[in-house]
Design a protein around this motif. Structure first.
Motif, PDB file in Angstrom:
ATOM      1  N   GLY A  36      10.358   1.191  -9.627  1.00 48.52           N
ATOM      2  CA  GLY A  36      10.395   1.096  -8.172  1.00 48.52           C
ATOM      3  C   GLY A  36      11.430   0.113  -7.676  1.00 48.52           C
ATOM      4  O   GLY A  36      12.088   0.348  -6.653  1.00 48.52           O
ATOM      5  N   ALA A  37      11.612  -0.999  -8.397  1.00 51.97           N
ATOM      6  CA  ALA A  37      12.624  -1.982  -8.000  1.00 51.97           C
ATOM      7  C   ALA A  37      14.030  -1.399  -8.116  1.00 51.97           C
ATOM      8  O   ALA A  37      14.893  -1.663  -7.269  1.00 51.97           O
ATOM      9  CB  ALA A  37      12.500  -3.233  -8.876  1.00 51.97           C
ATOM     10  N   GLY A  38      14.267  -0.596  -9.166  1.00 50.22           N
ATOM     11  CA  GLY A  38      15.566   0.054  -9.295  1.00 50.22           C
ATOM     12  C   GLY A  38      15.823   1.039  -8.171  1.00 50.22           C
ATOM     13  O   GLY A  38      16.941   1.112  -7.633  1.00 50.22           O
ATOM     14  N   LEU A  95      18.863   1.055  -5.117  1.00 53.31           N
ATOM     15  CA  LEU A  95      19.704   2.200  -4.749  1.00 53.31           C
ATOM     16  C   LEU A  95      19.590   2.508  -3.255  1.00 53.31           C
ATOM     17  O   LEU A  95      20.609   2.715  -2.575  1.00 53.31           O
ATOM     18  CB  LEU A  95      19.310   3.425  -5.572  1.00 53.31           C
ATOM     19  N   LEU A  96      18.358   2.533  -2.723  1.00 54.19           N
ATOM     20  CA  LEU A  96      18.176   2.795  -1.299  1.00 54.19           C
ATOM     21  C   LEU A  96      18.794   1.687  -0.456  1.00 54.19           C
ATOM     22  O   LEU A  96      19.370   1.945   0.612  1.00 54.19           O
ATOM     23  CB  LEU A  96      16.682   2.924  -0.980  1.00 54.19           C
ATOM     24  N   GLN A  97      18.705   0.456  -0.943  1.00 57.99           N
ATOM     25  CA  GLN A  97      19.304  -0.661  -0.230  1.00 57.99           C
ATOM     26  C   GLN A  97      20.822  -0.508  -0.161  1.00 57.99           C
ATOM     27  O   GLN A  97      21.438  -0.785   0.869  1.00 57.99           O
ATOM     28  CB  GLN A  97      18.930  -1.971  -0.924  1.00 57.99           C
ATOM     29  N   LEU A  98      21.426  -0.038  -1.254  1.00 62.51           N
ATOM     30  CA  LEU A  98      22.874   0.170  -1.267  1.00 62.51           C
ATOM     31  C   LEU A  98      23.285   1.202  -0.225  1.00 62.51           C
ATOM     32  O   LEU A  98      24.254   1.010   0.524  1.00 62.51           O
ATOM     33  CB  LEU A  98      23.327   0.625  -2.659  1.00 62.51           C
ATOM     34  N   VAL A  99      22.546   2.313  -0.167  1.00 65.09           N
ATOM     35  CA  VAL A  99      22.858   3.362   0.806  1.00 65.09           C
ATOM     36  C   VAL A  99      22.748   2.821   2.221  1.00 65.09           C
ATOM     37  O   VAL A  99      23.613   3.073   3.074  1.00 65.09           O
ATOM     38  CB  VAL A  99      21.925   4.573   0.613  1.00 65.09           C
ATOM     39  N   VAL A 119      16.539 -10.060   0.926  1.00 69.87           N
ATOM     40  CA  VAL A 119      15.682  -8.937   0.538  1.00 69.87           C
ATOM     41  C   VAL A 119      14.773  -8.527   1.695  1.00 69.87           C
ATOM     42  O   VAL A 119      14.567  -7.331   1.944  1.00 69.87           O
ATOM     43  CB  VAL A 119      14.855  -9.294  -0.713  1.00 69.87           C
ATOM     44  N   VAL A 120      14.235  -9.508   2.435  1.00 66.83           N
ATOM     45  CA  VAL A 120      13.377  -9.176   3.580  1.00 66.83           C
ATOM     46  C   VAL A 120      14.173  -8.427   4.638  1.00 66.83           C
ATOM     47  O   VAL A 120      13.724  -7.399   5.175  1.00 66.83           O
ATOM     48  CB  VAL A 120      12.751 -10.455   4.168  1.00 66.83           C
ATOM     49  N   MET A 121      15.390  -8.896   4.950  1.00 60.21           N
ATOM     50  CA  MET A 121      16.223  -8.206   5.937  1.00 60.21           C
ATOM     51  C   MET A 121      16.587  -6.807   5.460  1.00 60.21           C
ATOM     52  O   MET A 121      16.570  -5.845   6.232  1.00 60.21           O
ATOM     53  CB  MET A 121      17.486  -9.028   6.215  1.00 60.21           C
ATOM     54  N   ALA A 122      16.912  -6.687   4.172  1.00 63.83           N
ATOM     55  CA  ALA A 122      17.265  -5.370   3.624  1.00 63.83           C
ATOM     56  C   ALA A 122      16.069  -4.433   3.658  1.00 63.83           C
ATOM     57  O   ALA A 122      16.217  -3.239   3.939  1.00 63.83           O
ATOM     58  CB  ALA A 122      17.779  -5.528   2.192  1.00 63.83           C
ATOM     59  N   THR A 123      14.873  -4.964   3.411  1.00 65.64           N
ATOM     60  CA  THR A 123      13.675  -4.130   3.438  1.00 65.64           C
ATOM     61  C   THR A 123      13.404  -3.625   4.845  1.00 65.64           C
ATOM     62  O   THR A 123      13.124  -2.440   5.056  1.00 65.64           O
ATOM     63  CB  THR A 123      12.463  -4.924   2.922  1.00 65.64           C
ATOM     64  N   PHE A 124      13.499  -4.510   5.830  1.00 69.43           N
ATOM     65  CA  PHE A 124      13.297  -4.097   7.218  1.00 69.43           C
ATOM     66  C   PHE A 124      14.333  -3.056   7.634  1.00 69.43           C
ATOM     67  O   PHE A 124      13.997  -2.008   8.193  1.00 69.43           O
ATOM     68  CB  PHE A 124      13.380  -5.309   8.146  1.00 69.43           C
ATOM     69  N   GLY A 174       5.706   6.244   7.361  1.00 68.97           N
ATOM     70  CA  GLY A 174       5.436   6.387   5.941  1.00 68.97           C
ATOM     71  C   GLY A 174       6.595   5.891   5.096  1.00 68.97           C
ATOM     72  O   GLY A 174       6.407   5.164   4.111  1.00 68.97           O
ATOM     73  N   PHE A 175       7.828   6.267   5.479  1.00 64.99           N
ATOM     74  CA  PHE A 175       9.020   5.807   4.766  1.00 64.99           C
ATOM     75  C   PHE A 175       9.122   4.285   4.835  1.00 64.99           C
ATOM     76  O   PHE A 175       9.486   3.628   3.857  1.00 64.99           O
ATOM     77  CB  PHE A 175      10.254   6.465   5.372  1.00 64.99           C
ATOM     78  N   PHE A 176       8.805   3.713   5.999  1.00 62.74           N
ATOM     79  CA  PHE A 176       8.853   2.263   6.186  1.00 62.74           C
ATOM     80  C   PHE A 176       7.951   1.552   5.182  1.00 62.74           C
ATOM     81  O   PHE A 176       8.356   0.586   4.527  1.00 62.74           O
ATOM     82  CB  PHE A 176       8.429   1.945   7.623  1.00 62.74           C
ATOM     83  N   HIS A 177       6.721   2.048   5.008  1.00 62.98           N
ATOM     84  CA  HIS A 177       5.774   1.384   4.106  1.00 62.98           C
ATOM     85  C   HIS A 177       6.122   1.632   2.639  1.00 62.98           C
ATOM     86  O   HIS A 177       5.883   0.760   1.791  1.00 62.98           O
ATOM     87  CB  HIS A 177       4.351   1.854   4.409  1.00 62.98           C
ATOM     88  N   ILE A 178       6.686   2.794   2.335  1.00 61.90           N
ATOM     89  CA  ILE A 178       7.139   3.035   0.959  1.00 61.90           C
ATOM     90  C   ILE A 178       8.248   2.054   0.590  1.00 61.90           C
ATOM     91  O   ILE A 178       8.267   1.488  -0.513  1.00 61.90           O
ATOM     92  CB  ILE A 178       7.627   4.491   0.807  1.00 61.90           C
ATOM     93  N   ILE A 179       9.187   1.834   1.514  1.00 63.43           N
ATOM     94  CA  ILE A 179      10.272   0.882   1.256  1.00 63.43           C
ATOM     95  C   ILE A 179       9.712  -0.517   1.046  1.00 63.43           C
ATOM     96  O   ILE A 179      10.166  -1.267   0.161  1.00 63.43           O
ATOM     97  CB  ILE A 179      11.286   0.894   2.416  1.00 63.43           C
ATOM     98  N   PHE A 180       8.694  -0.888   1.821  1.00 62.34           N
ATOM     99  CA  PHE A 180       8.105  -2.218   1.636  1.00 62.34           C
ATOM    100  C   PHE A 180       7.408  -2.327   0.291  1.00 62.34           C
ATOM    101  O   PHE A 180       7.428  -3.381  -0.348  1.00 62.34           O
ATOM    102  CB  PHE A 180       7.133  -2.528   2.775  1.00 62.34           C
ATOM    103  N   SER A 181       6.770  -1.257  -0.165  1.00 67.04           N
ATOM    104  CA  SER A 181       6.130  -1.303  -1.478  1.00 67.04           C
ATOM    105  C   SER A 181       7.181  -1.433  -2.580  1.00 67.04           C
ATOM    106  O   SER A 181       6.986  -2.174  -3.563  1.00 67.04           O
ATOM    107  CB  SER A 181       5.276  -0.054  -1.686  1.00 67.04           C
ATOM    108  N   LEU A 182       8.300  -0.728  -2.425  1.00 72.34           N
ATOM    109  CA  LEU A 182       9.383  -0.856  -3.401  1.00 72.34           C
ATOM    110  C   LEU A 182      10.011  -2.251  -3.338  1.00 72.34           C
ATOM    111  O   LEU A 182      10.382  -2.822  -4.372  1.00 72.34           O
ATOM    112  CB  LEU A 182      10.454   0.213  -3.137  1.00 72.34           C
TER     113      LEU A 182
END
Length: 314
Positions: A55-57, A61-65, A201-206, A233-241
Motif C-alpha cells: 500500500g505504501a508503494g 505512485l499516486l502521489q507522483l501522479v 506526506v500530510v499535504m500530499a495525502t490531502f 471513498g477515494f479520499f479515505h483510501i488515499i488516507f489509508s495508503l
C-alpha cells in the motif's frame, strides 16, 4: 470510512453528514482503533505489515501522479500570454529560483555526502540526479514540446529533494554518511527532516485524496450543484495508503527492524525506495512531456496513410 462513504453522490445524503461532521463519534472510533491493535496477535500485525508495504508503494505512485498534475496546472496557469506579461515574468523569476535552488542543492550534496572519491554510490546518485535535471530542462525547451522552464524547474527541485532524502536515509555507520556524527546538531537535523517529512506526506495525502479527477479515465461528466466536491471513498483510501506509508517510515520499510533513537526511515531499503521513487518521478514527468508529441506523430502518420490509400483507389 471508505465502506461507509464510497457511494456518496449528493450533498444531502446522510453519508455526506457522516463524512463532514459527527466528530465526537469519529474521535471515539479513532481512540478505539488506536487501542485495539495492542491486543492483536503478532501474526496479524505481521500480515498488515506485508499489506502496508504494498500500500505504501501504491501511495508513492499516486502521489507522483498528483504532484505532476499540480505542476502541469501551475505551468498552464503561467503560460506565456500577451495579456498576462506580469504573470509571465513572475513565472520566469520563479523558474529561475527553482533551478538555482536545484543546482545549489546538487553542489551541497556533493560537498556533504562525497567526502572521498570512494563514495561511488553517492556520486552515482547525485550525478544521475544532475543528468535528470539537464534532460528535463532540454526536453521541456525542445521546439516540439515547448513547455517552458517553470514546470521542469519545480520538478527539478522535487527530484533533488528526493535524492537528498534518499542519501539521508543511508545507515549512519557508512563512511560517506554525513550524519554519522553523534552530535546534537545531527539530532536536530534529523528532527527537522522528520517534521518536514510529516508535513509533506500530510499535504500530499490531502491533495491526492481530493484530486480524484486526475485518476479518472472519463473526465467529461457534468457536475451539478448538489454533487459532492470530491470522491469521499477515494479520499479515505488515499488516507489509508498514507497511513501505510507512515508505518513503513517508522520501521524503515523493514518488518524485522527494531527502531532505535533517531533511526526512523534510516536503512538501505528506505534509501532505495526513495531513489526508485525519484527515478519514477522523472520518468513519468518526461513521459507527460513527450506523450503529446508521440500521439500527434501517430495521428499524423495515420492520416497520411489513409490519404495515401484513398488516392491509390481508382
Amino acid at each position: 470510512m471508505f465502506l461507509s462513504t464510497s457511494r456518496t453522490r449528493k450533498l444531502h445524503e446522510p453519508r455526506n453528514v457522516w463524512h463532514s461532521s459527527w466528530w465526537s463519534l469519529k474521535f471515539i472510533v479513532f481512540i478505539v482503533s488506536v487501542l485495539v491493535p495492542f491486543f492483536f496477535p503478532p501474526a496479524l500485525i505481521q500480515l498488515y505489515g506485508e499489506v502496508a508495504r504494498v500500500g505504501a508503494g501504491i501511495f508513492l505512485l499516486l502521489q507522483l501522479v498528483s504532484v505532476i498534475q499540480f505542476i502541469s496546472w501551475w505551468n498552464k496557469y503561467w503560460m506565456p500570454d500577451e495579456k498576462m506579461k506580469q504573470i509571465c515574468s513572475l513565472g520566469l523569476f520563479t523558474s529561475t529560483i527553482f533551478y538555482i535552488a536545484s543546482f545549489c542543492g546538487i553542489g551541497l550534496m556533493y560537498f556533504l555526502y562525497v567526502p572521498k572519491l570512494r563514495c561511488v554510490l553517492n556520486i552515482f546518485f547525485i550525478s544521475w540526479t544532475l543528468i535528470l535535471l539537464i534532460v528535463m530542462m532540454v526536453v521541456s525547451l525542445h521546439s516540439k514540446v515547448n513547455r517552458g522552464l517553470l514546470s521542469s524547474g519545480i520538478m527539478a527541485s522535487y527530484v533533488v529533494f528526493l535524492c537528498w532524502s534518499a542519501i539521508r536515509s543511508e545507515p549512519a555507520t557508512e563512511k560517506c554518511c554525513a550524519q554519522k556524527q553523534g552530535s546534537g546538531t545531527s539530532d536536530w537535523i534529523t528532527i527537522l527532516s522528520f517534521l518536514i517529512a510529516i508535513c509533506a506526506v500530510v499535504m500530499a495525502t490531502f491533495s491526492t485524496g481530493i484530486d480524484s479527477q486526475s485518476f479518472q479515465f472519463r473526465k467529461d461528466e457534468a457536475k451539478e450543484e448538489d454533487d459532492i466536491p470530491y470522491k469521499y471513498g477515494f479520499f479515505h483510501i488515499i488516507f489509508s495508503l498514507g497511513a501505510m506509508y507512515f508505518a513503513m517510515l517508522f520501521i524503515s520499510w523493514n518488518l524485522n527492524n527494531s527502531a532505535t533513537k533517531w533511526s526512523m526511515d534510516v536503512g538501505w531499503t528506505s534509501t532505495w525506495v526513495k531513489i526508485i521513487n525519484e527515478w519514477l518521478a522523472a520518468s513519468i514527468y518526461l513521459w507527460t512531456l513527450i506523450s503529446p508529441v508521440v500521439r500527434q506523430t501517430k495521428v499524423r502518420n495515420h492520416e497520411e496513410a489513409v490519404q495515401a490509400n484513398g488516392s491509390a483507389i481508382p
